[in-house]
Design a protein around this motif. Structure first.
Motif, PDB file in Angstrom:
ATOM      1  N   HIS A  95       0.852  -1.179   0.000  1.00  0.00           N
ATOM      2  CA  HIS A  95       0.000   0.000   0.000  1.00  0.00           C
ATOM      3  C   HIS A  95       0.896   1.239   0.000  1.00  0.00           C
ATOM      4  O   HIS A  95       1.652   1.465   0.953  1.00  0.00           O
ATOM      5  CB  HIS A  95      -0.902   0.016   1.232  1.00  0.00           C
ATOM      6  CG  HIS A  95      -1.988  -1.006   1.209  1.00  0.00           C
ATOM      7  ND1 HIS A  95      -1.731  -2.351   1.074  1.00  0.00           N
ATOM      8  CD2 HIS A  95      -3.345  -0.880   1.292  1.00  0.00           C
ATOM      9  CE1 HIS A  95      -2.878  -3.015   1.079  1.00  0.00           C
ATOM     10  NE2 HIS A  95      -3.870  -2.147   1.209  1.00  0.00           N
ATOM     11  N   SER A 143       1.755   5.035   0.432  1.00  0.00           N
ATOM     12  CA  SER A 143       1.274   6.225   1.119  1.00  0.00           C
ATOM     13  C   SER A 143       2.420   7.230   1.177  1.00  0.00           C
ATOM     14  O   SER A 143       3.431   7.079   0.495  1.00  0.00           O
ATOM     15  CB  SER A 143       0.790   5.873   2.535  1.00  0.00           C
ATOM     16  OG  SER A 143       1.856   5.377   3.330  1.00  0.00           O
ATOM     17  N   TYR A 177      -3.620   1.248  -3.687  1.00  0.00           N
ATOM     18  CA  TYR A 177      -3.350  -0.187  -3.714  1.00  0.00           C
ATOM     19  C   TYR A 177      -4.075  -0.813  -4.895  1.00  0.00           C
ATOM     20  O   TYR A 177      -4.995  -0.212  -5.483  1.00  0.00           O
ATOM     21  CB  TYR A 177      -3.775  -0.862  -2.407  1.00  0.00           C
ATOM     22  CG  TYR A 177      -5.246  -0.735  -2.067  1.00  0.00           C
ATOM     23  CD1 TYR A 177      -6.164  -1.733  -2.430  1.00  0.00           C
ATOM     24  CD2 TYR A 177      -5.731   0.380  -1.375  1.00  0.00           C
ATOM     25  CE1 TYR A 177      -7.503  -1.632  -2.111  1.00  0.00           C
ATOM     26  CE2 TYR A 177      -7.075   0.493  -1.057  1.00  0.00           C
ATOM     27  CZ  TYR A 177      -7.955  -0.509  -1.424  1.00  0.00           C
ATOM     28  OH  TYR A 177      -9.282  -0.396  -1.111  1.00  0.00           O
ATOM     29  N   PRO A 201      -2.876   3.368   5.483  1.00  0.00           N
ATOM     30  CA  PRO A 201      -3.604   2.163   5.047  1.00  0.00           C
ATOM     31  C   PRO A 201      -4.244   1.365   6.177  1.00  0.00           C
ATOM     32  O   PRO A 201      -5.134   0.546   5.911  1.00  0.00           O
ATOM     33  CB  PRO A 201      -2.515   1.352   4.336  1.00  0.00           C
ATOM     34  CG  PRO A 201      -1.568   2.381   3.797  1.00  0.00           C
ATOM     35  CD  PRO A 201      -1.525   3.429   4.874  1.00  0.00           C
ATOM     36  N   ARG A 260      -8.047   0.636   6.483  1.00  0.00           N
ATOM     37  CA  ARG A 260      -8.779  -0.487   5.895  1.00  0.00           C
ATOM     38  C   ARG A 260      -9.200  -1.484   6.968  1.00  0.00           C
ATOM     39  O   ARG A 260     -10.323  -1.993   6.963  1.00  0.00           O
ATOM     40  CB  ARG A 260      -7.921  -1.183   4.832  1.00  0.00           C
ATOM     41  CG  ARG A 260      -7.551  -0.293   3.657  1.00  0.00           C
ATOM     42  CD  ARG A 260      -7.040  -1.110   2.492  1.00  0.00           C
ATOM     43  NE  ARG A 260      -8.118  -1.860   1.870  1.00  0.00           N
ATOM     44  CZ  ARG A 260      -7.922  -2.881   1.042  1.00  0.00           C
ATOM     45  NH1 ARG A 260      -6.676  -3.297   0.784  1.00  0.00           N
ATOM     46  NH2 ARG A 260      -8.929  -3.515   0.486  1.00  0.00           N
TER      47      ARG A 260
END
Length: 233
Positions: free
Chosen positions: A23, A25, A62, A159, A162
């Motif tokens: 992911h 970021s 992602y 992330p 999530r």
């Protein structure tokens, strides 16, 4: 949409990390900056090549996979269960779980007590020792872009939202059941299912288990894109 591959100077590292299930970021500033400024171009390019790029407004990117391996599914459930446990643990300590899991930190020295307190739940995830907790959970969090390890201090990255979304949904169901004084609805922590169970959170199988390497996939993708552009010219 006109896509100029020459402008996508971070295409190779961006594709490599997303392809592995990472992911992206702000912890990867160059890749994140280019994705942010060329979001539509990257999304269109990847869509044409068979990859769905998710651009979460909370600050991370992602890939969503077409197919998910059993090991990835188990990893996703294991990390979701750990997040649930951590939320409960922080709340019991009087600490705000959201502030910790949204850019905050925990120390490696907190893990043994956490493992002992929630041993029954960790056993569902096949985690029984401190070493397994670090190997199967913490290391995977860092490998997939959910956290950073700085000399034994783990900082959580955007992330993590999530997994927080999953925890908040569980809490919402608990609150709803309590408000209705329900005795029939039983709510538990996320439970690990069989290897062939349904949806997962982790987006893509890790690079160790994919048949095509990220370098080969990127080379193929770029060749296909150039071919399309030559046909349109």
């Amino acid at each position: 949409m006109n896509i100029d591959l020459k402008e996508m100077t971070q295409l190779a590292p961006i594709f490599r990390e997303l392809f592995k299930g990472y992911h992206l970021s702000r912890s990867e500033p160059e890749c994140y900056a280019q994705l942010s400024t060329m979001q539509d171009q990257y999304r269109a390019l990847f869509k044409g090549l068979g990859f769905e790029l998710v651009c979460d407004p909370r600050g991370f990117y992602y890939f969503v996979p077409e197919q998910m391996g059993a090991q990835v599914n188990k990893t996703a459930q294991r990390l979701a269960l750990f997040t649930f446990i951590l939320v409960e643990h922080l709340a019991d300590q009087g600490r705000d779980p959201l502030s910790v899991l949204d850019g905050g930190t925990i120390g490696r020295d907190e893990l043994p007590a956490l493992l002992e307190k929630y041993r029954d739940l960790f056993m569902q995830a096949e985690v029984t020792t401190h070493e397994e907790l670090e190997e199967k959970v913490i290391r995977r969090l860092t490998q997939l872009g959910f956290a950073e390890d700085s000399n034994g201090v783990y900082r959580f990255l955007p992330p993590m939202h999530r997994f927080l979304d999953v925890c908040l949904a569980v809490q919402h169901d608990r609150d709803l059941a309590a408000s209705l004084h329900s005795t029939d609805l039983e709510l538990h922590a996320p439970v690990l299912m069989d290897d062939d169970s349904g949806d997962t959170i982790i987006p893509v199988e890790t690079s160790e288990s994919v048949e095509e390497s990220e370098e080969d996939a990127l080379a193929r993708a770029m060749a296909e894109e150039r071919a399309v552009q030559e046909e349109d010219a």
